[in-house]
Design an enzyme around this catalytic site. Structure first.
Site, PDB file in Angstrom:
ATOM      1  N   CYS B  84       0.811  -1.219   0.000  1.00 50.49           N
ATOM      2  CA  CYS B  84       0.000   0.000   0.000  1.00 50.49           C
ATOM      3  C   CYS B  84       0.844   1.268   0.000  1.00 50.49           C
ATOM      4  O   CYS B  84       0.327   2.360  -0.201  1.00 50.49           O
ATOM      5  CB  CYS B  84      -0.917   0.002   1.213  1.00 50.49           C
ATOM      6  SG  CYS B  84      -1.875  -1.492   1.336  1.00 50.49           S
ATOM      7  N   GLY B 121     -14.988 -11.032  -3.765  1.00 50.14           N
ATOM      8  CA  GLY B 121     -15.469 -11.647  -2.524  1.00 50.14           C
ATOM      9  C   GLY B 121     -14.361 -12.181  -1.643  1.00 50.14           C
ATOM     10  O   GLY B 121     -14.590 -12.992  -0.754  1.00 50.14           O
ATOM     11  N   ARG B 193     -23.070  -4.771   5.114  1.00 52.01           N
ATOM     12  CA  ARG B 193     -22.615  -6.151   5.340  1.00 52.01           C
ATOM     13  C   ARG B 193     -21.371  -6.224   6.243  1.00 52.01           C
ATOM     14  O   ARG B 193     -20.439  -5.438   6.099  1.00 52.01           O
ATOM     15  CB  ARG B 193     -22.266  -6.735   3.956  1.00 52.01           C
ATOM     16  CG  ARG B 193     -21.798  -8.150   3.987  1.00 52.01           C
ATOM     17  CD  ARG B 193     -21.506  -8.632   2.582  1.00 52.01           C
ATOM     18  NE  ARG B 193     -20.883  -9.932   2.667  1.00 52.01           N
ATOM     19  CZ  ARG B 193     -20.409 -10.611   1.639  1.00 52.01           C
ATOM     20  NH1 ARG B 193     -20.512 -10.112   0.423  1.00 52.01           N
ATOM     21  NH2 ARG B 193     -19.853 -11.788   1.805  1.00 52.01           N
ATOM     22  N   CYS B 204     -14.876   0.035   5.127  1.00 57.36           N
ATOM     23  CA  CYS B 204     -13.659  -0.463   4.477  1.00 57.36           C
ATOM     24  C   CYS B 204     -13.499   0.244   3.137  1.00 57.36           C
ATOM     25  O   CYS B 204     -14.472   0.466   2.419  1.00 57.36           O
ATOM     26  CB  CYS B 204     -13.751  -1.961   4.226  1.00 57.36           C
ATOM     27  SG  CYS B 204     -14.079  -2.936   5.704  1.00 57.36           S
ATOM     28  N   CYS B 205     -12.258   0.556   2.780  1.00 58.11           N
ATOM     29  CA  CYS B 205     -12.016   1.183   1.484  1.00 58.11           C
ATOM     30  C   CYS B 205     -12.380   0.188   0.387  1.00 58.11           C
ATOM     31  O   CYS B 205     -12.191  -1.014   0.531  1.00 58.11           O
ATOM     32  CB  CYS B 205     -10.559   1.603   1.365  1.00 58.11           C
ATOM     33  SG  CYS B 205      -9.380   0.262   1.522  1.00 58.11           S
TER      34      CYS B 205
END
Lengths: 147, 389
Positions: B84, B121, B193, B204-205
Site C-alpha cells: 500500500c 469476494g 454487510r 472499508c475502502c
C-alpha cells in the site's frame, strides 16, 4: 508397491502445518500435551516464538526448545466474514498473550461472537484451513477456558 | 531523508478512481500525462528518471506505462513495490533523485488495477509463507483487531467509527475523482454487510483501480518550465515496520509514529501546523488511530478530535479533504501518489466543489501498509508539502 504408497497418502488427512518447528505434540515426549515451541537463545537467553533464523537480539544461532504456556489472555479478537481466497467463512482469529511475554496470532476454536478481549484461552489443535485437495490442515488454535 | 537541495512539485495527475475496464498501465499513463502536461512539458525527452509504484499487477510495470509515451530508452525507469506504500514510495524516490542532484526533473507514478486481477469476494492477505497468512489473516481482520481493542479500552462504539465514513464521503460529495461520494448515514454504514467485526463494508475502502502521478524538479527547472504555483517538498520520509512478537499496544502505530517524527524533525513543521492531511484511512478505525499516531491530537483523544469537528472543514486540520480512501477506494500502488496529487490541487485552489477554505498552505500525506507478521505494517511513506508563492 507404488500403488500401496499412493493409497496410504490419500488416507492421511491430518496435515499439521509448520510442525515440527512451531507445534510439539505429546509424541515428542517433551511435554505430555500439545505445546507451542518457544526458542531460547543459548547465548543471550531471549525467548522467541516463532523460531527466528537467528536471534534478533544477539544473532546467536543455537536455541533450546522451551514448551510455552498453554494458557493465555486474548488481547483482541475478530470474526471474519469476508476472508482469504479459499477459506470458508466465518472464522475467528485473535492475538493471545502468553505469560512468557509472547504474543501469538491464532485462529480461535469457537463460535463467532463468543469471544471478547481479555478472555482466558487455552491451546488446542484444530483445522485452520483446507489444502487444494480439500483436506484439513491442522495446527494450533485457542479455545475459551470455561472453568 | 535529509533533502540536500530544495525540491518542488511542478505538476500532478490523478485518474478517476473506481472499477476500470482498462489495466494499470493505461491508468498510469493517463495520470502521468496529466502531470507532465501540468508541468508544461510537451515532449518525451524532458524527464530524467521515473519511478512507478505498483503492488500486484506484474513485472516491468513502469516500462509498460511509459513505453507508449515514447519515453522508454530515454531515462531510467525503476519499479517500486511496498504494497500500500508503493505509490508514495515512488514519489519519494523521484524526490530523492532531485534532492541529491542526480536529476533536475523526475516523475513518480502510482498505478494499480485490482478489479481485472483479483478474485471477487475475497480480502487482501499476507503471503502464504507468512505465519499469520497461514492462520487466515486478512488486512481487514488485522485492523478489526485494533478496532475491537480500541472500543474495549475507550468505550467507542461502531456508530463512532461509522462517523468517519460519513465525514469522508461528505468531503468527497463533489469530487469527480472519488468512487463513493455524498450522503450516507451512520445507520447505513453500521447496517452494511459485516466484513470483519466491527468493520462493516462501508467502513472499508473499496478495492479500486486508479492512478496518480507527481512531477518533481529543482528550483532552476521551476523557472525554466514556468511553473506558477510550485509546491515545495518540505520533507519526505520512509520507514520500515519494527518487528515485535511480544504484547504491545496495537491502538498505537509504531511505524507511523516513527515516520511522522522523522518528517516533523526534517521539515521543521509540527502536526498542529498542518492544514490538510490525506492519511491511510483504509478502514474507519485507521483514521481514528492515525489522528493520535500522527500527533494531530493526544493519545486517547482521537474520538473527541473527530466529534469536535477538528478533522473537517473549519476544524484544526481537514483530514481526508478529497474523501480519503473511504471515498476513493484504495488501489494499492495508486493511492500514495494520488494523495499527493490531491493535496497539491487543494493548495493550488483547483478543487472546485470540494475546495478547503481558506486555501491550505501546508499539506501532509501518509500511506502505510503491507501485511507482514510481527509488524503493524511493512512500510510507511509520508510527505510534507508547502505552497511557495
Amino acid at each position: 508397491m507404488s500403488d500401496k504408497k499412493g493409497q496410504k497418502k490419500e488416507e492421511k488427512v491430518d496435515i499439521t502445518f509448520f510442525h515440527p518447528d512451531l507445534l510439539g505434540t505429546a509424541a515428542d515426549e517433551v511435554a505430555p500435551y500439545p505445546y507451542l515451541k518457544g526458542y531460547r537463545c543459548k547465548r543471550c537467553e531471549q525467548l522467541d516464538f516463532p523460531k527466528p533464523s537467528l536471534c534478533h537480539n544477539c544473532w546467536g544461532e543455537e536455541f533450546d526448545v522451551v514448551p510455552l504456556s498453554t494458557r493465555g489472555r486474548l488481547y483482541s479478537v475478530t470474526d471474519i466474514y469476508i476472508g482469504q481466497a479459499g477459506m470458508q467463512t466465518p472464522y475467528v482469529f485473535g492475538y493471545v498473550d502468553l505469560p512468557e511475554n509472547l504474543r501469538i496470532f491464532a485462529q480461535m476454536d469457537g463460535e463467532p461472537g463468543s469471544f471478547k478481549c481479555d478472555d482466558e484461552v487455552e491451546l488446542t489443535i484444530g483445522t485452520i484451513r483446507h489444502n487444494r485437495q480439500g483436506l484439513p490442515i491442522k495446527s494450533y488454535k485457542f479455545r475459551k477456558v470455561w472453568e | 531523508m535529509k533533502l540536500m537541495r530544495d525540491v518542488y512539485i511542478a505538476g500532478v495527475g490523478e485518474t478517476r478512481f473506481g472499477k476500470h475496464g482498462v489495466d494499470y498501465d493505461v491508468l498510469g499513463r493517463e495520470a502521468a500525462l496529466q502531470a507532465l502536461r501540468g508541468s508544461n512539458i510537451d515532449r518525451p525527452d524532458v524527464i530524467q528518471s521515473a519511478y512507478v509504484g505498483n503492488g500486484m499487477n506484474g513485472i516491468v510495470t513502469g516500462q509498460t506505462v511509459f513505453k507508449d509515451l515514447g519515453m522508454c530508452g530515454r531515462l531510467p525507469i525503476i519499479n517500486v513495490e511496498s504494497a500500500c506504500s508503493s505509490g508514495g514510495m515512488a514519489v519519494y524516490s523521484a524526490i530523492r533523485d532531485v534532492a541529491a542532484g542526480m536529476t533536475d526533473i523526475s516523475i513518480g507514478v502510482g498505478c494499480e488495477n485490482h478489479s481485472l486481477h483479483m478474485q471477487t469476494g475475497t480480502a487482501f492477505s499476507p503471503a502464504m509463507s507468512d505465519i499469520e497468512g497461514v492462520q487466515g489473516a486478512v488486512m481487514t481482520g488485522k485492523y478489526a483487531l485494533r478496532a475491537n481493542r480500541y472500543m474495549y479500552e475507550t468505550g467507542a462504539t461502531i456508530e463512532d467509527l461509522a462517523g468517519i465514513t460519513v465525514k469522508n464521503r461528505r468531503h468527497a460529495a463533489n469530487n469527480p475523482h472519488a468512487w463513493f461520494r455524498g450522503q450516507i448515514t451512520v445507520e447505513e454504514v453500521v447496517n452494511s454487510r459485516m466484513v470483519a467485526y466491527p468493520l462493516t463494508l462501508q467502513q472499508c475502502c473499496g478495492i479500486a483501480d486508479g492512478a496518480g502521478a507527481v512531477v518533481v524538479c529543482s528550483a532552476d527547472m521551476v523557472k525554466k518550465l514556468g511553473i506558477d504555483k510550485p509546491v515545495r517538498v518540505a520533507g519526505a520520509a520512509v520507514q520500515s515496520g519494527p518487528y515485535h512478537n511480544r504484547p504491545r499496544d496495537i491502538t498505537a502505530d509504531d511505524i507511523t509514529e516513527a515516520c511522522a517524527h522523522q518528517l516533523y524533525e526534517e521539515s521543521g513543521i509540527g502536526p498542529r501546523e498542518v492544514d490538510i492531511v490525506e492519511l491511510h484511512d483504509a478502514f474507519t478505525i485507521s483514521e481514528l488511530l492515525y489522528y493520535e499516531s500522527l500527533g494531530l491530537c493526544g493519545k486517547g483523544e482521537g474520538l473527541k478530535f473527530l466529534r469536535d469537528g477538528n478533522a473537517t472543514h473549519g476544524g484544526q486540520c481537514v483530514v481526508s479533504p478529497r474523501g480519503g480512501m473511504l471515498s476513493y477506494g484504495h488501489p494499492m500502488g495508486g493511492s500514495g501518489a494520488a494523495q499527493i496529487a490531491a493535496c497539491v490541487k487543494q493548495m493550488r485552489g483547483q478543487c472546485d466543489g470540494y475546495q478547503v477554505d481558506p486555501i491550505p498552505r501546508i499539506a501532509m500525506t501518509h500511506v502505510t501498509g503491507g501485511g507482514l507478521s510481527g509488524t503493524e505494517h511493512a512500510a510507511c511513506t509520508m510527505h510534507m508539502l508547502v505552497s511557495q508563492w
